[in-house]
Design a protein around this motif. Structure first.
Motif, PDB file in Angstrom:
ATOM      1  N   VAL A 466      43.220 -59.751  33.158  1.00  0.00           N
ATOM      2  CA  VAL A 466      43.737 -59.030  31.990  1.00  0.00           C
ATOM      3  C   VAL A 466      42.649 -58.131  31.403  1.00  0.00           C
ATOM      4  O   VAL A 466      42.905 -56.979  31.032  1.00  0.00           O
ATOM      5  N   LEU A 496      49.834 -61.648  32.573  1.00  0.00           N
ATOM      6  CA  LEU A 496      50.006 -62.360  31.310  1.00  0.00           C
ATOM      7  C   LEU A 496      51.130 -63.395  31.395  1.00  0.00           C
ATOM      8  O   LEU A 496      51.050 -64.473  30.792  1.00  0.00           O
ATOM      9  N   SER A 508      50.643 -65.161  24.881  1.00  0.00           N
ATOM     10  CA  SER A 508      50.486 -64.446  26.159  1.00  0.00           C
ATOM     11  C   SER A 508      51.841 -63.973  26.675  1.00  0.00           C
ATOM     12  O   SER A 508      51.965 -62.863  27.221  1.00  0.00           O
TER      13      SER A 508
END
Length: 559
Positions: A466, A496, A508
């Protein structure tokens, strides 16, 4: 790395194409894996076929005057005396984000003494007229600047050495200094007309006059290339080839190859597959026998391979990729490591890309392993100390092949090697120096880390992925590179979602939904039906993950 003011144009263009030519993005980047998978979208540097070709396709008259005779660039030197090296010019243009008057003024201030203000204004005018995308501006500005400098140096030599009209040559050089390229072309056209008239009347030396006229037409081709008029350049180079005496086979072959290069560039940048096919036909016309013309033969084989590979990617034609592999292997018969180490490395990189494409479409690991070997071969000569930007490009490509192997066989060791290769690339492809290459590699790094995190069920790896995607988005912005931005949003959304499932974290999951919504909105805006479908599916999956986590986190109803 180029670190002197006296450098061969062959080396300049090898360096430029390897390190900073993030433009033409359609030529150099390709979607290698689709959104919706664990890895998302992988972008890869493609085959190196310099523009103009780095292996003899550009002509200069080192001894007798460029308009006079012309000969292969290889081995000749152009001395630049305009203050900055190509590396410095690229560094200055790396930060260009738009074509606003303020940006133009800033460039004029920073490059004072290296280019006239009028020339810099012409650079920006060309980019506006060609509607160059924002992500390609730094590379295209650098390309124009280097071609501009080459033209000035060639005409300076002509004024000293050519028997043709010295005043017109001087005027043409002044016109180029001012960025008045059409006027310079008209002056060269006038010289060419005089040469043609002299040929008609000549009792002797007709062949020499033909060569001089041919070289003048080739100079006009280069002015067309400077203005990104690749179709015009292709026509001029073909005319230059046809003007040569019948016995000048090698020079004719080089001009035909340059014409094919220009066609290929047009086809790549404009998405015109018919022109790409025309370039392939012209490469075959330029392909003289290996035993008599080994260097030209290798040059054409390498560049033919790049055209075949590009067309094969667009049309999904495995046969074209196989032909490309054959062409690159042919080129390596003459581009040996001992005789031409950098050309050998360039072609090994090209071969690696073609093998990787085949490997991703075939079962088994043979082609992918061959691709890894080819990239490692390239790195034997593309060392970080000798050619840092080529080294970075090849490290990125090596990472792609290793990642494909790791993904296919769930092999964490291969994926860790891919992560290492991408991190190596980032040592030279820094954000300041090569922002778009940096973003591309950050995206690729994120894809490798995402697959690794999924295999290992490792939330730390997924968070690192990420972070890498967020880095990519710093340069692949929605305004500057909307398609890439949307692809990276998709990748991040998928990662995510995995992170949310692994950690049972609704935050998330919400971020994943937001990323997929952003990607879908952009793909819809760009009117890309296939990617709209992919993004729609990804968004549905992200929403389902969020709903499941929210449901499990909700308190049980009272009895």
């Amino acid at each position: 790395m180029i670190d002197t003011l006296s450098t061969s144009v062959e080396t300049i263009w090898a360096w430029l194409n390897a390190g900073q030519n993030a433009g033409a993005v359609s030529a150099l980047l390709a979607v290698m894996a689709l959104a919706g998978s664990a890895g998302g979208w992988l972008w890869q540097r493609k085959s190196k076929a310099p523009t103009p070709d780095q292996t003899g396709g550009t002509y200069v008259s080192a001894s007798t005057g460029g308009v006079g005779t012309g000969g292969p660039m290889t081995g000749n030197t152009i001395t630049t005396n305009h203050g900055l090296t190509p590396e410095h010019i690229t560094a200055l243009f790396a930060g260009v984000r738009d074509l606003s008057p303020a940006t133009e003024e800033k460039a004029a201030t920073e490059l004072y003494g290296c280019f006239s203000r009028a020339a810099l204004s012409s650079f920006f005018t060309i980019l506006r007229e060609q509607e160059v995308p924002a992500e390609q501006l730094p590379a295209k500005l650098t390309e124009i600047a280097l071609r501009h400098r080459e033209a000035l140096d060639r005409l300076a030599a002509l004024q000293r050495e050519s028997p043709d009209d010295p005043q017109r040559l001087a005027n043409a050089r002044v016109a180029i200094e001012k960025g008045q390229y059409e006027h310079a072309d008209s002056l060269l056209a006038a010289i060419e007309e005089e040469q043609a008239a002299a040929r008609t009347k000549a009792q002797a030396n007709a062949d020499d006059l033909a060569r001089r006229q041919s070289a003048t037409r080739a100079e006009r081709a280069r002015l067309s290339e400077l203005r990104f008029d690749h179709r015009g350049a292709a026509d001029h180079f073909l005319a230059a080839a046809n003007l040569l005496p019948p016995g000048d086979m090698e020079d004719r072959g080089h001009y035909l190859a340059s014409s094919a290069d220009a066609f290929r560039q047009y086809g790549v940048e404009r998405g015109d597959n018919n022109v790409l096919r025309a370039s392939i036909t012209r490469y075959h016309e330029a392909l003289l026998p290996r035993d008599g013309y080994p260097t030209l033969w290798a040059r054409v084989q390498n560049n033919l391979g790049t055209a075949l590979q590009t067309l094969g990617e667009r049309e999904g034609d495995i046969a074209l990729h196989l032909e490309a592999v054959n062409s690159f292997n042919n080129a390596l018969l003459e581009y040996t490591r001992d005789r031409r180490p950098l050309d050998w490395a360039m072609t090994q990189n090209n071969l690696g890309n073609a093998l990787r494409t085949l490997g991703e479409r075939e079962r088994g690991s043979t082609r992918l392993l061959q691709a890894v070997d080819a990239f490692n071969n390239a790195l034997l000569e593309y060392t970080r100390s000798r050619a840092p930007l080529d080294w970075a490009m090849t490290q990125n490509n090596l990472g792609g092949a290793l990642q494909a192997l790791g993904d296919r066989y769930r092999d964490s060791a291969r994926l860790l090697e891919a992560v290492e290769a991408y991190n190596n690339a980032l040592l030279e492809w820094t954000r300041d120096r090569a922002p778009l290459d940096w973003a591309m590699t950050q995206n690729n790094l994120g894809a490798a880390l995402s697959i690794l995190g999924k295999i290992e069920k490792n939330n730390i790896r997924l968070q690192q992925a990420v972070d890498a995607y967020n880095n990519a988005l710093l340069e692949w912005t929605r305004d500057r590179a909307p398609f890439n931005w949307a692809g990276t949003q998709t990748n991040m959304g998928n990662t995510l979602s995995m992170l949310a499932k692994l950690t049972c974290n609704t935050d998330s999951a919400k971020q994943a939904v937001a990323a997929q919504e952003a990607a879908l909105a952009m793909f819809t805006h760009l009117n890309t039906p296939y990617y709209i479908t992919v993004a729609t599916d990804n968004l549905a999956a992200a929403r389902a993950t969020l709903a499941k986590l929210e449901s499990s986190a909700a308190p049980a109803p009272h009895q």
